[in-house]
Design an enzyme around this catalytic site. Structure first.
Site, PDB file in Angstrom:
ATOM      1  N   GLY A 118      37.219 -17.810 -23.583  1.00 36.13           N
ATOM      2  CA  GLY A 118      38.022 -16.801 -24.272  1.00 36.13           C
ATOM      3  C   GLY A 118      39.408 -17.313 -24.612  1.00 36.13           C
ATOM      4  O   GLY A 118      39.709 -18.497 -24.434  1.00 36.13           O
ATOM      5  N   ASP A 166      33.937  -9.735 -26.029  1.00 37.98           N
ATOM      6  CA  ASP A 166      34.877  -8.748 -26.589  1.00 37.98           C
ATOM      7  C   ASP A 166      35.093  -8.883 -28.097  1.00 37.98           C
ATOM      8  O   ASP A 166      35.572  -7.956 -28.735  1.00 37.98           O
ATOM      9  CB  ASP A 166      36.247  -8.865 -25.894  1.00 37.98           C
ATOM     10  CG  ASP A 166      36.142  -8.722 -24.388  1.00 37.98           C
ATOM     11  OD1 ASP A 166      35.194  -8.059 -23.938  1.00 37.98           O
ATOM     12  OD2 ASP A 166      36.986  -9.284 -23.669  1.00 37.98           O
ATOM     13  N   GLY A 209      35.596  -4.523 -23.405  1.00 37.22           N
ATOM     14  CA  GLY A 209      36.309  -5.015 -24.577  1.00 37.22           C
ATOM     15  C   GLY A 209      37.790  -5.231 -24.337  1.00 37.22           C
ATOM     16  O   GLY A 209      38.521  -5.579 -25.258  1.00 37.22           O
ATOM     17  N   VAL A 299      26.714  -4.871 -16.993  1.00 37.84           N
ATOM     18  CA  VAL A 299      25.405  -4.942 -17.660  1.00 37.84           C
ATOM     19  C   VAL A 299      25.573  -5.599 -19.034  1.00 37.84           C
ATOM     20  O   VAL A 299      24.717  -6.349 -19.502  1.00 37.84           O
ATOM     21  CB  VAL A 299      24.833  -3.507 -17.840  1.00 37.84           C
ATOM     22  CG1 VAL A 299      23.646  -3.507 -18.774  1.00 37.84           C
ATOM     23  CG2 VAL A 299      24.443  -2.928 -16.494  1.00 37.84           C
ATOM     24  N   VAL A 529      11.749  -8.260 -43.776  1.00 33.89           N
ATOM     25  CA  VAL A 529      11.781  -9.219 -42.666  1.00 33.89           C
ATOM     26  C   VAL A 529      11.769 -10.654 -43.185  1.00 33.89           C
ATOM     27  O   VAL A 529      12.224 -11.575 -42.512  1.00 33.89           O
ATOM     28  CB  VAL A 529      10.596  -9.016 -41.682  1.00 33.89           C
ATOM     29  CG1 VAL A 529      10.645  -7.637 -41.064  1.00 33.89           C
ATOM     30  CG2 VAL A 529       9.253  -9.285 -42.328  1.00 33.89           C
ATOM     31  N   ARG A 655      -2.907 -23.899 -27.612  1.00 33.65           N
ATOM     32  CA  ARG A 655      -3.241 -22.485 -27.789  1.00 33.65           C
ATOM     33  C   ARG A 655      -2.565 -22.010 -29.070  1.00 33.65           C
ATOM     34  O   ARG A 655      -1.531 -22.538 -29.470  1.00 33.65           O
ATOM     35  CB  ARG A 655      -2.713 -21.649 -26.612  1.00 33.65           C
ATOM     36  CG  ARG A 655      -3.380 -21.941 -25.277  1.00 33.65           C
ATOM     37  CD  ARG A 655      -4.804 -21.398 -25.217  1.00 33.65           C
ATOM     38  NE  ARG A 655      -5.395 -21.585 -23.909  1.00 33.65           N
ATOM     39  CZ  ARG A 655      -6.003 -22.696 -23.505  1.00 33.65           C
ATOM     40  NH1 ARG A 655      -6.077 -23.740 -24.321  1.00 33.65           N
ATOM     41  NH2 ARG A 655      -6.537 -22.772 -22.302  1.00 33.65           N
TER      42      ARG A 655
END
Length: 780
Positions: A118, A166, A209, A299, A529, A655
């Site tokens: 940061g 942030d 933030g 979190v 997409v 696979r």
């Protein structure tokens, strides 16, 4: 560029060493950055060192500074946090600590430093760089280093990469980790929404933030929050009254919940903090609503990095190594950052100064200036939020003009967010807004209804297409479409969709010669997409699909790692466009990605098999290969699977996995929600202007080329381009643009997968100036 110049890239770093460290708070995507720095460094001949535990490791030396190998960064890409550790370091703030750090670097011959962290981390290292010569003099005087070592390490190059959830660093549109933090927040808001609706609750959510409101602001746009509190724009003195009225009006219109987002640094006009508890108590006292507070906390820093952060980290890591290799004693310390979809280098001290200017402006209560200094992206978000959240919805129906909105092509996550934004901003401007079901087919059949404010309530976070969408083109039904345009008095058309929407726009232009009714302004918002619409670098829905592919690849790699000696071949969507395969390859750490735009032969397939055979001899005994669904009509997924199975006999087994339509589903990512909301707002504003421009003698008549446009993201700006002008840039047979910006990222994918390729070092970012950059953005 000659072969010699290409080959030079592999020898650029011989005899040099680079150290990479992560500092300050952790952010998702840091590992992707470290991986890219290590692998590109080794590719160019550099010796690369990990510095564990940030600046503390630099000061302590010893086992904290270890040489990195190619395999030591394997299986890092999908991990959150920072594998090499981060710590806040007091010692480095003192000269004595920096002296020890310099000694540790000189003894290992390290003269290049890549710092990921940061703003605090960045200023500390710049002091270190400016003192470097004096520190070396002291070390030589004390006999800790020799004169030869002093000469070899005469100057220190530093490149910074901003890793912070942030997004509070001026000079970059997105810092590494911000997008992933938004993913965590939006996942939680979506989960809370269902419980809030069940009990008719009001939720106050506090997000991180520090003194920057970016996370709170984008979250509020991404989930259609009723109110947001951010430090850059404190509410008016009577905000309590406004907030309660807003919540009450929302409930009156039939909403069963209220969501209020609070940035942790939120303040009022006098600089007094506004806390989540204050807001809860206010709502309970004045309105009596059942109100709960959720503080999201750490979190937001955790979990798997999003596809965006992995790609951003990888791109920034590559650019950082190139910047260090090109560094001279006179090169200023630079920050590698993102502007639009372009990597740029900016002088560190300019960025730090503007970041300080924001703090100063906020301290001095110059809040409008603080928002401007945060940059174009922040300003755009704020303007759209104000439009959608702080304006009273119109009560009366009818209005100035009639605008219709429709979805065309295959479903894409984010379409509903674009429709919501278009409808609501159209209503705010006093227009009558119609929604058309089932695309051009619905327009021909008259499947049209008027939409009010509540019609699109809660649409932002919903995937697919709630209006219904079809691939039918307008050409065969121009007569019925013209009749319905007259019948419903449609004066402008917003078409949200993929390549069919663009082709449909061209057919409407062509039809104007035959039907005067088609002479109305229309705008195409790319939503597919496949990301294959000419005129735009990004399409709504592509980011969500990319994250879906990434999540699947992570799980498959985990399975392969457990089984050992297994290679997975995965087929992605995209038609002939290789965007998804390439970007997912970069984000998931694929060994190869086969696409139509880069033709390949049986020899290339053989080289890939040989490469995987060599890989199985290392500690990384697994492989991941992506194949775009239409990359080659003969080298199908089955063919490649059979070839790999046969050639890998006894060494690895194979696979295959066809991902299919799961790539079109799911709730939109924060990027797609936000992008769609802004695109809808921009398109509606343009439409209002065009309708006024085309109004003559009591009717709309628009037959100029610029009255039918594609709204697209081009490098650093949203631009309107006439569909007729884009014709020459389109490969209609394969439904792709002739030039695609992301193809230049293909070499990065190959280098990170350990292929010996020729790297064109001429295509890199140049040093720009933040002041010039900002003045150029004013018009956007």
């Amino acid at each position: 560029m000659t072969h010699e110049e290409h080959h030079e890239a592999k020898t650029l770093g011989i005899g040099k060493a680079i150290a990479v460290l992560t500092s300050g708070g952790d952010a998702q995507g840091m590992n992707a950055t470290v991986r890219a720095v290590v692998r590109v460094g080794i590719f160019t001949g550099l010796r690369v060192f990990f510095v564990h535990e940030g600046y503390q490791g630099l000061v302590d030396g010893g086992e904290h500074i270890r040489e990195a190998t190619w395999e030591s960064v394997s299986m890092m890409l999908q991990l959150g946090g920072t594998v090499i550790g981060s710590a806040r370091c007091k010692d480095f703030r003192e000269r004595e600590g920096r002296l020890r750090a310099a000694h540790n670097l000189v003894k290992r011959g390290i003269t290049n430093l890549c710092v990921i962290g940061g703003d605090g981390s960045l200023t500390g290292a710049d002091t270190f760089r400016s003192e470097w010569s004096d520190l070396l003099n002291d070390l030589q005087k004390d006999g800790k280093i020799t004169a030869e070592e002093r000469t070899k390490s005469s100057y220190l190059n530093i490149v910074f990469l901003v890793g912070s959830i942030d997004n509070d660093f001026c000079g970059t549109d997105m810092t590494i980790g911000t997008d992933s933090a938004l993913h965590r927040i939006v996942e939680i808001v979506d989960a809370i929404t269902t419980t809030a609706q069940s009990h008719q609750r009001t939720f106050v959510l506090e997000v991180m933030g520090r003194h920057c409101g970016y996370l709170a602001l984008v979250t509020s746009l991404s989930c259609g929050a009723d109110w947001v509190f951010i430090p850059e724009c404190p509410p008016d003195d009577d905000w309590e009254e406004h907030l309660c009225r807003r919540l009450s009006e929302t409930r009156t219109r039939g909403s069963r919940l209220n969501i209020i987002i609070v940035a942790e640094g939120a303040i009022d006009k006098n600089g007094k903090p506004i806390t989540s508890e204050d807001i809860k108590n206010l709502v309970v006292k004045r309105l009596g609503y059942d109100t709960r507070v959720t503080v999201l906390g750490h979190v937001q820093r955790g979990g798997t990095p999003s596809a965006f952060d992995r790609i951003l980290g990888s791109r920034m890591g590559v650019e950082a190594v190139m910047a260090l290799l090109e560094g001279t004693p006179d090169t200023p310390a630079c920050v590698v950052s993102l502007s639009g979809n372009t990597a740029v280098r900016l002088p560190l001290m300019e960025c730090v100064q503007v970041t300080k200017d924001v703090t100063k402006a906020m301290d001095e209560k110059r809040f409008d200036e603080a928002i401007k200094l945060r940059g174009r992206s922040f300003m755009n978000n704020w303007e759209v939020y104000k439009l959608l959240a702080h304006v009273r919805p119109p009560v009366s129906k009818g209005g100035l003009h009639t605008v219709a909105v429709m979805n065309v092509g295959a479903p894409a996550a984010g379409m509903n967010a674009a429709v919501r934004s278009t409808v609501r901003i159209g209503l705010i401007q006093g227009n009558r807004v119609l929604v058309v079901h089932d695309g051009f087919e619905g327009l021909a059949k008259g499947q049209i209804e008027e939409a009010g404010w509540s019609y699109v309530g809660g649409w932002t976070g919903q995937g697919g297409s709630k209006l219904g969408t079809k691939r039918t083109l307008p050409k065969k039904n121009l007569e019925q479409i013209s009749a319905n345009i007259t019948k419903y008095n449609i004066q402008g058309l917003v078409i949200i969709g993929g390549f069919e929407a663009y082709t449909g726009g061209l057919e409407l232009m062509e039809g104007r010669k035959q039907f005067d009714e088609l002479c109305i302004p229309f705008v195409v918002i790319p939503a597919t997409v496949s990301n294959n619409v000419p005129g735009s670098d990004f399409s709504i829905g592509a980011d969500t699909a990319l994250n879906t592919i990434c999540t699947t690849c992570d799980r498959i790699k985990q399975s392969a790692a457990g089984t050992k000696r297994r290679v997975f071949i995965i087929e992605t969507m995209g038609g002939y466009c290789g965007y998804l395969a390439t970007m997912a390859g970069l984000a998931a750490g694929a060994d190869a990605a086969y696409i139509f735009e880069e033709p390949f032969t049986i020899r290339d397939l053989q080289v890939n098999v040989e490469h995987l055979v060599q890989k199985m001899k290392t500690t990384v005994k697994r492989g991941l290969v992506l194949r775009n669904e239409k990359c080659n009509e003969n080298y199908t997924t089955d063919f490649i699977f059979n070839l790999y199975s046969e050639e890998g006999k006894g060494i690895f087994d194979s696979r295959k996995n066809v991902l299919g339509h799961m790539q079109q589903g799911g709730n939109p990512t924060p990027f797609d929600r936000n992008f769609a909301t802004k695109m809808g707002a921009k398109a509606t504003n343009w439409m209002s202007g065009k309708i006024k421009e085309s109004y003559r003698n009591g009717r709309i008549f628009a037959n100029t080329p610029d009255s039918g446009c594609v709204l697209g993201m081009r490098k650093r700006a949203l631009v309107f381009q006439p569909v007729t002008e884009l014709k020459d840039q389109t490969d209609f047979e394969h439904r792709i643009p002739k030039e695609q910006w992301w193809l230049k990222l293909r070499p990065i994918l190959k280098i990170l997968a350990k292929y010996e390729i020729d790297l064109d070092t001429s295509d890199h970012a140049h040093l720009e100036h933040i002041s010039r950059k900002r003045s150029g953005e004013a018009a956007v």
